[in-house]
Design an enzyme around this catalytic site. Structure first.
Site, mmCIF file in Angstrom:
data_model
loop_
_atom_site.group_PDB
_atom_site.id
_atom_site.type_symbol
_atom_site.label_atom_id
_atom_site.label_comp_id
_atom_site.label_asym_id
_atom_site.label_seq_id
_atom_site.Cartn_x
_atom_site.Cartn_y
_atom_site.Cartn_z
ATOM 1 N N VAL A 12 -31.734 -34.357 4.063
ATOM 2 C CA VAL A 12 -32.965 -34.982 4.544
ATOM 3 C C VAL A 12 -33.643 -35.786 3.435
ATOM 4 C CG1 VAL A 12 -35.291 -34.489 5.415
ATOM 5 C CG2 VAL A 12 -33.303 -33.363 6.425
ATOM 6 N N THR A 118 -38.309 -28.449 7.991
ATOM 7 C CA THR A 118 -38.647 -27.779 9.244
ATOM 8 C C THR A 118 -39.330 -26.453 8.908
ATOM 9 O OG1 THR A 118 -36.706 -28.774 10.243
ATOM 10 C CG2 THR A 118 -37.690 -26.920 11.419
ATOM 11 N N LEU A 148 -32.844 -36.185 12.150
ATOM 12 C CA LEU A 148 -31.526 -36.783 11.923
ATOM 13 C C LEU A 148 -30.396 -35.778 12.139
ATOM 14 C CD1 LEU A 148 -30.331 -35.682 8.994
ATOM 15 C CD2 LEU A 148 -31.989 -37.281 8.097
ATOM 16 N N ASN A 203 -35.233 -28.746 18.930
ATOM 17 C CA ASN A 203 -33.991 -28.069 18.539
ATOM 18 C C ASN A 203 -33.647 -26.952 19.524
ATOM 19 O OD1 ASN A 203 -33.247 -29.583 16.404
ATOM 20 N ND2 ASN A 203 -33.678 -28.073 14.829
ATOM 21 N N LEU A 245 -23.974 -31.770 26.474
ATOM 22 C CA LEU A 245 -23.341 -31.056 27.581
ATOM 23 C C LEU A 245 -21.841 -30.953 27.321
ATOM 24 C CD1 LEU A 245 -25.086 -32.430 30.815
ATOM 25 C CD2 LEU A 245 -25.394 -30.219 29.705
ATOM 26 N N GLY A 252 -23.276 -24.588 15.282
ATOM 27 C CA GLY A 252 -23.450 -24.009 13.950
ATOM 28 C C GLY A 252 -24.319 -24.965 13.167
ATOM 29 N N CYS A 255 -29.151 -26.259 10.716
ATOM 30 C CA CYS A 255 -30.444 -26.268 11.407
ATOM 31 C C CYS A 255 -30.504 -25.353 12.622
ATOM 32 C CB CYS A 255 -30.785 -27.695 11.840
ATOM 33 S SG CYS A 255 -31.176 -28.739 10.444
ATOM 34 N N LYS A 315 -19.373 -29.535 12.084
ATOM 35 C CA LYS A 315 -19.069 -30.607 13.043
ATOM 36 C C LYS A 315 -18.387 -31.738 12.290
ATOM 37 C CE LYS A 315 -23.378 -33.143 12.835
ATOM 38 N NZ LYS A 315 -24.452 -33.745 13.596
HETATM 39 N N1 LIG Z 1 -29.663 -31.186 7.434
HETATM 40 C C1 LIG Z 1 -30.134 -31.626 8.583
HETATM 41 O O1 LIG Z 1 -29.398 -32.123 9.437
HETATM 42 C C2 LIG Z 1 -31.620 -31.533 8.879
HETATM 43 C C3 LIG Z 1 -32.142 -32.290 9.937
HETATM 44 C C4 LIG Z 1 -33.513 -32.199 10.203
HETATM 45 C C5 LIG Z 1 -34.313 -31.352 9.464
HETATM 46 N N2 LIG Z 1 -33.775 -30.614 8.456
HETATM 47 C C6 LIG Z 1 -34.666 -29.748 7.684
HETATM 48 O O2 LIG Z 1 -34.976 -30.412 6.461
HETATM 49 C C7 LIG Z 1 -35.075 -29.461 5.389
HETATM 50 C C8 LIG Z 1 -34.069 -29.815 4.314
HETATM 51 O O3 LIG Z 1 -32.771 -29.721 4.873
HETATM 52 P P1 LIG Z 1 -31.474 -30.229 4.072
HETATM 53 O O4 LIG Z 1 -30.328 -30.051 4.990
HETATM 54 O O5 LIG Z 1 -31.754 -31.557 3.487
HETATM 55 O O6 LIG Z 1 -31.424 -29.122 2.919
HETATM 56 P P2 LIG Z 1 -30.476 -29.101 1.629
HETATM 57 O O7 LIG Z 1 -30.284 -27.668 1.320
HETATM 58 O O8 LIG Z 1 -29.310 -29.984 1.847
HETATM 59 O O9 LIG Z 1 -31.390 -29.768 0.505
HETATM 60 C C9 LIG Z 1 -32.532 -29.179 -0.023
HETATM 61 C C10 LIG Z 1 -32.655 -29.622 -1.457
HETATM 62 O O10 LIG Z 1 -33.925 -29.223 -1.964
HETATM 63 C C11 LIG Z 1 -33.739 -28.906 -3.327
HETATM 64 N N3 LIG Z 1 -34.899 -28.164 -3.847
HETATM 65 C C12 LIG Z 1 -35.163 -26.840 -3.745
HETATM 66 N N4 LIG Z 1 -36.344 -26.574 -4.362
HETATM 67 C C13 LIG Z 1 -36.823 -27.754 -4.841
HETATM 68 C C14 LIG Z 1 -37.993 -28.128 -5.543
HETATM 69 N N5 LIG Z 1 -38.918 -27.243 -5.904
HETATM 70 N N6 LIG Z 1 -38.155 -29.432 -5.881
HETATM 71 C C15 LIG Z 1 -37.232 -30.340 -5.519
HETATM 72 N N7 LIG Z 1 -36.103 -30.044 -4.870
HETATM 73 C C16 LIG Z 1 -35.902 -28.765 -4.512
HETATM 74 C C17 LIG Z 1 -32.423 -28.160 -3.332
HETATM 75 O O11 LIG Z 1 -31.877 -28.077 -4.644
HETATM 76 C C18 LIG Z 1 -31.598 -29.006 -2.382
HETATM 77 O O12 LIG Z 1 -30.900 -30.030 -3.047
HETATM 78 C C19 LIG Z 1 -34.846 -28.087 6.036
HETATM 79 O O13 LIG Z 1 -36.087 -27.548 6.376
HETATM 80 C C20 LIG Z 1 -34.060 -28.415 7.285
HETATM 81 O O14 LIG Z 1 -34.234 -27.461 8.293
HETATM 82 C C21 LIG Z 1 -32.450 -30.697 8.137
#
Ligand SMILES: NC(=O)c1ccc[n+]([C@@H]2O[C@H](COP(=O)([O-])OP(=O)(O)OC[C@H]3O[C@@H](n4cnc5c(N)ncnc54)[C@H](O)[C@@H]3O)[C@@H](O)[C@H]2O)c1
Length: 442
Positions: A12, A118, A148, A203, A245, A252, A255, A315
């Site tokens: 994200v 999230t 996304l 979601n 669907l 999995g 999220c 996926k």
């Molecule tokens: N991956 C997805 O498809 C998706 C889609 C929508 C929403 N989200 C939500 O977005 C959020 C992030 O998801 P993601 O998949 O990008 O997570 P991720 O685990 O890929 O990335 C999180 C990053 O944050 C970093 N981090 C941790 N503590 C930190 C700090 N204090 N300062 C700076 N960086 C720090 C980690 O090292 C890691 O690189 C989650 O809440 C997730 O639920 C994810």
């Protein structure tokens, strides 16, 4: 153009940062993982996401990467994009969010803190209160959840179905909305709690559709219908639509599993038992295990059987292994005493698949196998109907966990084939006359 700071260089954070740079903003992305920042500073994406390398190159003047939170000083908006994994209780673990807030650099003017991670409903209230307690009332707060999908994340960011902006102060909402100028999408301006809930509800609804069609698939198997036909016919109803669907082996990823648990816990912490969501989660767990029953149907006991898992990422299009159904499948098979041979074009599961043999190609994985299970819908697995694969297998049995192959083609190619929910009825004609008469006579 604004200066935007981002906490977190995951899917994200990185996609948000690069996309804002593409829109012309100056962006600084901060992460706590030195190898991640090092890779990014050298123009390399730290994970597999289509288009990311090119986008990094394209924006190398407008985006910078750092380990130092103080480098985010001087930004107009600070996006929190850190992970929010589940705790043992199923609640969202917000420790990384709180750490990011503890690390906010000093500001001498109004900035807006934007929550893209999230988070449970009510987080905005808590952060707002914490900011006030720390004398940071000049820091605005906006909830701007992200929708996304990995594998098409950059495209999703620039072509979103909507942009949700939940703000306490009108000026903060406006400031964040303005950052998205150039993206053509409806803006949902709302309050912070509703913005937080929109993400969780969206979601949960998507997961409900998946578990719903998976249950329909299971009933199709019992009654002789084909779920792919059923889904086509159902999805053409404009009130329902065709998305989510596709029957398969269950959802999995990073999220859905955690967000469904977090919403279930959020409801139960507030005294409400979210029955439908509990069922959605349970159906998904059972769905992952149905593949084992299908294998047992053909192979009997699985002890000593060689099973090839084709695809490991949760996926296609990503190397993300978080909560991938392949992990459950592999560990169930290993527990049954099977030999698991696994292949994925990009995912590197490491310890998650301890005990499985990782192979360098799909052909290598199926060599000598008693069955091949399609776990992830990578397009290259369409090629497994090639005679080379059939001849390499000890038994030409395919369990298609994603319904990506055509059953008739698979059977014509000499495979025993079973998908999910595809036991279509076929009328083979009435029995011959004599038999029929005997039958009628009883
Ligand atoms: N991956 C997805 O498809 C998706 C889609 C929508 C929403 N989200 C939500 O977005 C959020 C992030 O998801 P993601 O998949 O990008 O997570 P991720 O685990 O890929 O990335 C999180 C990053 O944050 C970093 N981090 C941790 N503590 C930190 C700090 N204090 N300062 C700076 N960086 C720090 C980690 O090292 C890691 O690189 C989650 O809440 C997730 O639920 C994810």
């Amino acid at each position: 153009m604004a200066r935007i700071g981002i906490f977190g260089a995951g899917w994200v954070g990185l996609v948000t940062g690069i996309s804002f740079a593409d829109l012309g903003h100056d962006v600084v992305v901060r992460d706590v993982q030195p190898d991640r920042i090092d890779a990014l500073q050298h123009g390399r994406a730290p994970f597999h996401e289509p288009g990311l390398d090119e986008a990094l190159e394209r924006n190398d003047r407008r985006i910078a990467f750092t380990l130092d939170a103080d480098d985010l000083a001087g930004c107009d908006a600070l996006f929190v994009c850190v992970g929010t994994p589940p705790t043992y209780s199923g609640d969202a673990d917000l420790s990384a969010v709180w750490t990011a807030i503890d690390e906010l650099p000093a500001f001498d003017r109004r900035v807006v803190l934007v929550m893209k991670s999230t988070v449970p409903v009510g987080t905005g209230e808590k952060v707002r209160a914490a900011l006030e307690t720390r004398g940071l009332s000049h820091v605005g707060y906006v909830s701007n959840p992200e929708f996304l999908s990995e594998g098409r994340a950059l495209d999703d960011f620039v072509h979103p179905d909507r942009i949700v902006v939940g703000a306490y102060a009108e000026e903060d909402g406006q400031a964040i909305e303005a950052l998205y100028e150039g993206i053509d999408a409806p803006i949902v301006r709302t309050d912070v709690a509703s913005a937080e809930m929109i993400k969780l509800a969206a979601n949960a609804f998507l997961m409900t559709r998946i578990s719903f069609i998976n249950e329909i698939a299971n009933v199709c198997e019992a009654v002789g219908a084909d779920v792919t036909e059923v889904a086509r016919g159902v999805g053409l109803d404009r009130r329902l639509g065709p998305h989510f669907l596709r029957a398969g082996i269950g959802y999995g990823g990073s999220c859905f599993p955690k967000d469904s648990l977090a919403l279930k816990q959020l409801a139960s912490n507030s005294g409400y038992h979210f029955q439908l969501l509990s069922a959605v989660i349970e159906v998904n767990e059972l769905q992952k295990r149905r593949v084992i029953q299908k294998l047992q149907k053909y192979l009997g006991k699985l002890r000593g059987r060689k099973v090839a898992l084709l695809g490991l990422a949760f996926k296609a299009g990503t190397d993300d292994m978080r909560e991938a159904p392949s992990i459950v499948l592999a560990s169930r098979l290993l527990a049954e005493g099977s030999e698991v041979r696994a292949y994925d074009p990009v995912a590197r599961p490491g310890e998650l698949l301890q005990g499985a043999v990782l192979c360098g190609s799909a052909l290598e994985a199926v060599r000598g196998a008693d069955a091949a299970v399609i776990v992830t819908e990578w397009p290259e697995f369409a090629g497994v109907l090639d005679p080379e694969y059939r001849d390499a297998m000890a038994r030409p049995l395919i369990i298609d966990g994603r319904n990506m192959l055509d059953p008739a083609e698979a059977r014509a190619a000499g495979f025993t084939y079973e998908g999910i929910g595809r036991q279509a009825s076929s009328f083979a004609g009435l029995p011959e006359t004599e038999e029929r008469e005997a039958e009628l006579r009883g």
